[in-house]
Design an enzyme around this catalytic site. Sequence first.
Site, PDB file in Angstrom:
ATOM      1  N   SER A   1      -8.435  -9.261  -5.853  1.00 11.42           N
ATOM      2  CA  SER A   1      -8.840  -9.165  -4.446  1.00 11.42           C
ATOM      3  C   SER A   1      -9.594 -10.426  -4.093  1.00 11.42           C
ATOM      4  O   SER A   1     -10.403 -10.896  -4.901  1.00 11.42           O
ATOM      5  CB  SER A   1      -9.764  -7.961  -4.243  1.00 11.42           C
ATOM      6  OG  SER A   1     -10.381  -8.040  -2.975  1.00 11.42           O
ATOM      7  N   ILE A   2      -9.344 -10.965  -2.925  1.00 11.79           N
ATOM      8  CA  ILE A   2     -10.136 -12.144  -2.549  1.00 11.79           C
ATOM      9  C   ILE A   2     -11.571 -11.759  -2.203  1.00 11.79           C
ATOM     10  O   ILE A   2     -12.440 -12.615  -2.111  1.00 11.79           O
ATOM     11  CB  ILE A   2      -9.520 -12.914  -1.349  1.00 11.79           C
ATOM     12  CG1 ILE A   2      -9.467 -12.035  -0.099  1.00 11.79           C
ATOM     13  CG2 ILE A   2      -8.163 -13.489  -1.712  1.00 11.79           C
ATOM     14  CD1 ILE A   2      -9.224 -12.824   1.171  1.00 11.79           C
ATOM     15  N   ASP A   3     -11.833 -10.464  -1.999  1.00 11.85           N
ATOM     16  CA  ASP A   3     -13.119 -10.047  -1.426  1.00 11.85           C
ATOM     17  C   ASP A   3     -14.296 -10.097  -2.412  1.00 11.85           C
ATOM     18  O   ASP A   3     -15.441 -10.100  -1.993  1.00 11.85           O
ATOM     19  CB  ASP A   3     -13.016  -8.622  -0.869  1.00 11.85           C
ATOM     20  CG  ASP A   3     -11.952  -8.495   0.205  1.00 11.85           C
ATOM     21  OD1 ASP A   3     -11.640  -9.530   0.842  1.00 11.85           O
ATOM     22  OD2 ASP A   3     -11.432  -7.387   0.415  1.00 11.85           O
TER      23      ASP A   3
ATOM     24  N   ARG B   1       0.893  -1.158   0.000  1.00 13.16           N
ATOM     25  CA  ARG B   1       0.000   0.000   0.000  1.00 13.16           C
ATOM     26  C   ARG B   1       0.932   1.209   0.000  1.00 13.16           C
ATOM     27  O   ARG B   1       1.924   1.240   0.718  1.00 13.16           O
ATOM     28  CB  ARG B   1      -0.903  -0.026   1.225  1.00 13.16           C
ATOM     29  CG  ARG B   1      -1.716  -1.338   1.310  1.00 13.16           C
ATOM     30  CD  ARG B   1      -2.814  -1.279   2.341  1.00 13.16           C
ATOM     31  NE  ARG B   1      -3.243  -2.604   2.783  1.00 13.16           N
ATOM     32  CZ  ARG B   1      -4.142  -3.372   2.145  1.00 13.16           C
ATOM     33  NH1 ARG B   1      -4.707  -2.962   1.040  1.00 13.16           N
ATOM     34  NH2 ARG B   1      -4.469  -4.554   2.619  1.00 13.16           N
ATOM     35  N   CYS B   2       0.639   2.189  -0.831  1.00 12.14           N
ATOM     36  CA  CYS B   2       1.602   3.284  -1.030  1.00 12.14           C
ATOM     37  C   CYS B   2       0.914   4.648  -0.863  1.00 12.14           C
ATOM     38  O   CYS B   2       0.456   5.246  -1.836  1.00 12.14           O
ATOM     39  CB  CYS B   2       2.218   3.144  -2.427  1.00 12.14           C
ATOM     40  SG  CYS B   2       3.456   4.380  -2.832  1.00 12.14           S
TER      41      CYS B   2
ATOM     42  N   VAL C   1      -4.805 -17.183   6.050  1.00 11.98           N
ATOM     43  CA  VAL C   1      -4.715 -18.439   5.270  1.00 11.98           C
ATOM     44  C   VAL C   1      -5.675 -18.378   4.091  1.00 11.98           C
ATOM     45  O   VAL C   1      -5.471 -19.050   3.081  1.00 11.98           O
ATOM     46  CB  VAL C   1      -5.024 -19.722   6.091  1.00 11.98           C
ATOM     47  CG1 VAL C   1      -3.961 -19.998   7.122  1.00 11.98           C
ATOM     48  CG2 VAL C   1      -6.395 -19.675   6.720  1.00 11.98           C
TER      49      VAL C   1
HETATM   50  O1  F6P Z   1      -8.832  -7.054   0.842  1.00 13.20           O
HETATM   51  C1  F6P Z   1      -8.301  -8.283   1.193  1.00 13.20           C
HETATM   52  C2  F6P Z   1      -8.275  -8.478   2.706  1.00 13.20           C
HETATM   53  O2  F6P Z   1      -7.708  -9.738   2.958  1.00 13.20           O
HETATM   54  C3  F6P Z   1      -9.629  -8.321   3.382  1.00 13.20           C
HETATM   55  O3  F6P Z   1     -10.435  -9.455   3.253  1.00 13.20           O
HETATM   56  C4  F6P Z   1      -9.186  -8.013   4.801  1.00 13.20           C
HETATM   57  O4  F6P Z   1     -10.152  -7.251   5.456  1.00 13.20           O
HETATM   58  C5  F6P Z   1      -7.929  -7.212   4.603  1.00 13.20           C
HETATM   59  O5  F6P Z   1      -7.466  -7.483   3.295  1.00 13.20           O
HETATM   60  C6  F6P Z   1      -6.842  -7.489   5.590  1.00 13.20           C
HETATM   61  O6  F6P Z   1      -5.828  -6.568   5.364  1.00 13.20           O
HETATM   62  P1  F6P Z   1      -4.334  -6.748   5.879  1.00 13.20           P
HETATM   63  O7  F6P Z   1      -3.723  -7.868   5.099  1.00 13.20           O
HETATM   64  O8  F6P Z   1      -3.700  -5.430   5.583  1.00 13.20           O
HETATM   65  O9  F6P Z   1      -4.422  -7.094   7.326  1.00 13.20           O
END
Ligand code: F6P
Length: 366
Positions: free
Chosen positions: A150-152, A74-75, A285
Amino acid sequence: GPRIGILTSGGDSPGMNAAVRAVVRSTLRLGGRPFGILEGWRGALAGGDGIRELGWDDVGNLLHRGGTVLGSARCPEFRERSGLRAAALHLTRHGIDRLVVIGGDGSLRGAEELRQEWPSLQAELVEAGELAPDEADAHPRLRVAGLVGSIDNDMAGTDMTIGADTALHRIIEALDALSSTAASHQRTFVVEVMGRHCGYLALMAAVAGGSDAVLLPEGPPADGWQSELVASIERTRATGQRDSLVVVAEGATDQAGRPITSADVAEALGERMGERARVTILGHVQRGGRPSAYDRWMPTLLGYAAVRQLVHAPAGTPSQIVGVRHNEVAVIPLSDAVRDTNAVKTALETCDFDAARAARGSSFAT
Ligand code: F6P
């Protein structure tokens, strides 16, 4: 041939490597030169070793590897004018005026800003004597294609984001494992899954994993949800089922927008059922490890389509997202996808859940 930069930005996701490989090799096949930009936008800001030309063999043996070999970060500096300027300087110096950006909505929005500001950034750089006028003139426009990693599965405009399918597989494996131990002892397990503000992973995991209940940001329960939850679990127990599974999205709330955590759910069950529910927070995981078959072939097709888009789109074309719509590769304006994604977020923040579901469109069928 055109020089195409590729970067992965924001949270990593399984399948990003397949996209990187496809972009590099498609660029070479179409007569261009691919450049890897390392650590997300950070590599573009830093220049030097942050930008590296890639060959066919640099992306071999990659399809099965999780995460991103380009690195991601993240930048926050990229949000500032000085950051955009540094990126424009280094990319122009490398002759890179086409970018494939793989990331979430924030990273893609940044790419569109860079594209829009490109001519004025170059003008500033020329004026400051940092860039020769002919260097700027040789690359007057930036073209951008975005792939959503994104996994979301939280971006409007594509039915599936890169990595969501793999995360779902990972969650299902965990649910299966928990079900067997839960059944042996007649226990209840509460499982918290990722997804940020999006309930896609939780909902699909609940359906595929046969859970008894699910709590989602898009469908928050009314007051008194605790008793209803207990009643529904007791009903399934009465049928002879020995294990109980409740899936909680990490972004779940009640109708007033107050967070409901997996600990809240376990506490509610414990108080009313007289047995201690076990909590499992799956965490990262879900994000790591080998991509599923879908998260290999889908980003491969999208990577190829993104390069074609960049090679053929006329200069001045606004940034496009290359995604999946109704099981086909689709190219849509990034601004539309960002607008609809923001509409979902705003609707959730203001607890307008019908609007949230409507704005999510075909990527979320609740
Ligand atoms: O956006 C992907 C994600 O894994 C979300 O599901 C989760 O809320 C967030 O990133 C966690 O962020 P970090 O890896 O910065 O803790």
